[in-house]
Design an enzyme around this catalytic site. Structure first.
Site, PDB file in Angstrom:
ATOM      1  N   CYS A  10       0.620  -1.331   0.038  1.00  0.00           N
ATOM      2  CA  CYS A  10      -0.083  -0.026  -0.102  1.00  0.00           C
ATOM      3  C   CYS A  10       0.724   1.181  -0.036  1.00  0.00           C
ATOM      4  CB  CYS A  10      -0.789   0.084   1.305  1.00  0.00           C
ATOM      5  SG  CYS A  10      -2.083  -1.639   1.534  1.00  0.00           S
ATOM      6  N   GLY A  31       0.430   0.299  -4.943  1.00  0.00           N
ATOM      7  CA  GLY A  31      -0.591  -0.377  -4.844  1.00  0.00           C
ATOM      8  C   GLY A  31      -1.835  -0.045  -6.119  1.00  0.00           C
ATOM      9  N   ASN A  47      -0.395   0.855   5.645  1.00  0.00           N
ATOM     10  CA  ASN A  47       0.505   0.143   5.112  1.00  0.00           C
ATOM     11  C   ASN A  47       1.322  -0.789   5.610  1.00  0.00           C
ATOM     12  OD1 ASN A  47       2.691  -0.412   3.187  1.00  0.00           O
ATOM     13  ND2 ASN A  47       3.719   1.409   3.286  1.00  0.00           N
ATOM     14  N   GLY A  48       1.119  -2.022   5.553  1.00  0.00           N
ATOM     15  CA  GLY A  48       2.047  -2.930   6.370  1.00  0.00           C
ATOM     16  C   GLY A  48       1.217  -4.198   6.534  1.00  0.00           C
ATOM     17  N   TYR A 106      13.409  -2.361  -4.972  1.00  0.00           N
ATOM     18  CA  TYR A 106      12.333  -2.346  -5.756  1.00  0.00           C
ATOM     19  C   TYR A 106      11.135  -1.668  -5.645  1.00  0.00           C
ATOM     20  CZ  TYR A 106       8.591  -4.744  -8.479  1.00  0.00           C
ATOM     21  OH  TYR A 106       7.363  -5.034  -9.255  1.00  0.00           O
TER      22      TYR A 106
END
Length: 495
Positions: free
Chosen positions: A16, A43, A117-118, A257
């Site tokens: 996310c 995302g 996010n996570g 990445y």
């Protein structure tokens, strides 16, 4: 109706992107839109924005890319001076509109919106506890666990509630949280997921997953939000609450990445860090070749670094179709069978008769890498020498990265020579963990390297017990090995 299916990428998928803004003098919904547009790479399943005007929270979230979700009408309906936004790629909870974020919990003056996010490793335990207390869940996400855990905390101020929740959460989380008049941001004590703070306009503040979002909206980077820190922003300015946990564990794949190359982390431009990874690869795994080709776009910088350090000329041997977004047009079987050809097109006149070093960011499942190598050889490449910026990925991630299960990880099932044969390369070299750390230029203990080493920064025993049931033994997974064989020693591969 189904979307266009192509093989899953050999690269891991991020989970996310989050954003937040407090700026009474700005059009916060429109700014949030452009910030989410800059964070689209984190995302692509759903996107949403929640705004607050001092009285109520407005909310709009749908499935799809940012450009597909929002219209002028939708943005105009999101009134207020404060906003949070979210782009989602599901790792905990299914991919459906009900799980699109930001999530709204509570009612009236006790209502909050949260974007996360996570991944929370003890989410199921906390969900059962909250369910017993009478908290109802309308989604299958661990993000709703965070929101309800905050709401259930026995404290009068939201800052205290957030701090209490952070003491009970295990795993990775960078999150933005919105009330009717205040913006909050929080980052887990290990700092697994990134989060930064910036200024905008006259007295406005923003938080974002990456610094790349700030430039797009005319904001100025101030600093990274520290692990374990809570930021509170309202009419009185910015307040920080922080407890130092000691250990750091930023996901190393942010460098390899996930993050955009124009983002900055730990005062390092990620483009230069990826160039350094390519240079380290050239030193650890030299080879005689005619061209260096970085797989676009994720390994372009690493390919340039390999070429510069090795003296082998760089070349654009693969052209990427950058418009491979989500589509709802049903493909024919013939189109479906094209697979990776829909994503890449080789330049035959560049590749024909050449010995090629192909640089990529990682190999996870080993699904698309063999097809890319086939494309190059069909275009006339005489040899293809695979070089990978990430060490062999032998262990799954439990902190919000779709890294596949242990059974799916090719490096957990095969040795480096076996992977070389499987993907059809003439040689294969992975960057070592030591080389990777040299390239990023920060201490090893600042990062989570668990997908390479199996050394997780927090206990994940429940998940490990599940993996044990698969009965998959650890393979010989040695970072930094180069597998190279004479043509006579390897059976021919038919392309």
């Amino acid at each position: 109706m189904t979307g266009l299916k192509i093989p899953r990428s050999d690269s891991p998928r991020e989970e996310c992107g989050v954003f937040g803004i407090y700026a009474p003098a700005e059009d916060v919904s429109r700014i949030s839109f452009f910030a989410l547009f800059a964070l689209q790479h984190r995302g692509q399943e759903s996107s949403g924005i929640a705004t607050a005007d001092g009285r109520i929270i407005h909310h709009y979230a749908r499935m799809g890319l940012v450009s597909q979700v929002f219209s002028e009408h939708a943005l105009n309906s999101l009134k207020g001076h404060t906003a949070i936004g979210h782009n989602r790629y599901s790792t905990a909870g299914s991919s459906c509109s009900n799980n699109a974020q930001p999530l709204i919990v509570g009612e009236g003056d006790n209502q909050i919106a949260l974007a996360h996010n996570g991944n929370i490793t003890n989410a199921e335990e906390l969900r059962r506890e909250l369910d017993a207390l009478g908290y109802h869940f309308r989604t299958s996400t661990d993000s709703e666990v965070i929101a309800n855990l905050i709401m259930s905390a026995p404290f009068s101020t939201l800052t205290e509630r957030i701090r209490h929740a952070m003491g009970r959460l295990r795993g990775a989380y960078s999150a933005t949280l919105l009330t009717k008049d205040t913006l909050y941001a929080m980052r887990d004590p290990l700092g697994v997921r990134p989060l930064c703070l910036g200024t905008i306009g006259h007295g406005g503040w923003v938080v974002a997953s990456e610094t790349c979002a700030l430039g797009h909206i005319g904001a100025e980077f101030v600093r990274e939000i520290e692990p374990g820190e809570i930021i509170r922003i309202d009419a009185n300015g910015v307040e920080s609450y922080k407890e130092d946990s000691g250990r750091r564990a930023l996901c190393i794949f942010e460098y390899i990445y996930f993050a955009r190359p124009d983002s900055i982390m730990n005062n390092r431009l990620l483009y230069s860090a990826r160039q350094a990874m390519g240079a380290e690869l050239s030193r650890e795994h030299p080879v005689e070749a005619d061209l260096v080709v970085g797989v676009p776009d994720s390994a372009t910088a690493a390919g340039a670094g390999y070429a510069l350090a090795s003296g082998i000329p760089p070349a654009e041997g693969l052209i990427k179709n950058r418009y491979m977004g989500r589509t709802f047009i049903e493909p024919t079987q013939r189109i479906r069978d094209l697979g990776v050809k829909l994503k890449f097109n080789p330049l035959q006149s560049v590749l024909e008769g050449k010995r090629v070093v192909l640089v990529d960011d990682s190999i996870v499942r080993g699904t698309t890498t063999p097809q890319v190598i086939k494309l190059l050889k069909r275009a006339g490449a005489k040899e293809v020498h695979m070089r990978v910026c990430a060490p062999p990925i032998c262990h799954p991630c439990f902190f919000g990265v779709d890294m596949a299960t242990r059974r799916e990880l090719i490096a957990a099932r095969m040795s480096v020579p076996e992977i070389k044969d499987y993907i059809g390369a003439d040689s294969l070299g992975y960057l070592s963990v030591e080389g990777l750390i040299r390239a990023v230029g920060a201490p090893r203990d600042n990062f989570c390297l668990a997908c390479f080493t199996g050394d997780y920064p927090v206990p994940v025993q429940l998940e490990m017990d599940k993996l044990a049931l698969e009965g998959l033994a650890t393979n010989n997974c040695e970072p930094g090995i180069t597998a190279e064989f004479d043509a006579e020693e390897v059976p021919a591969v038919n392309y």
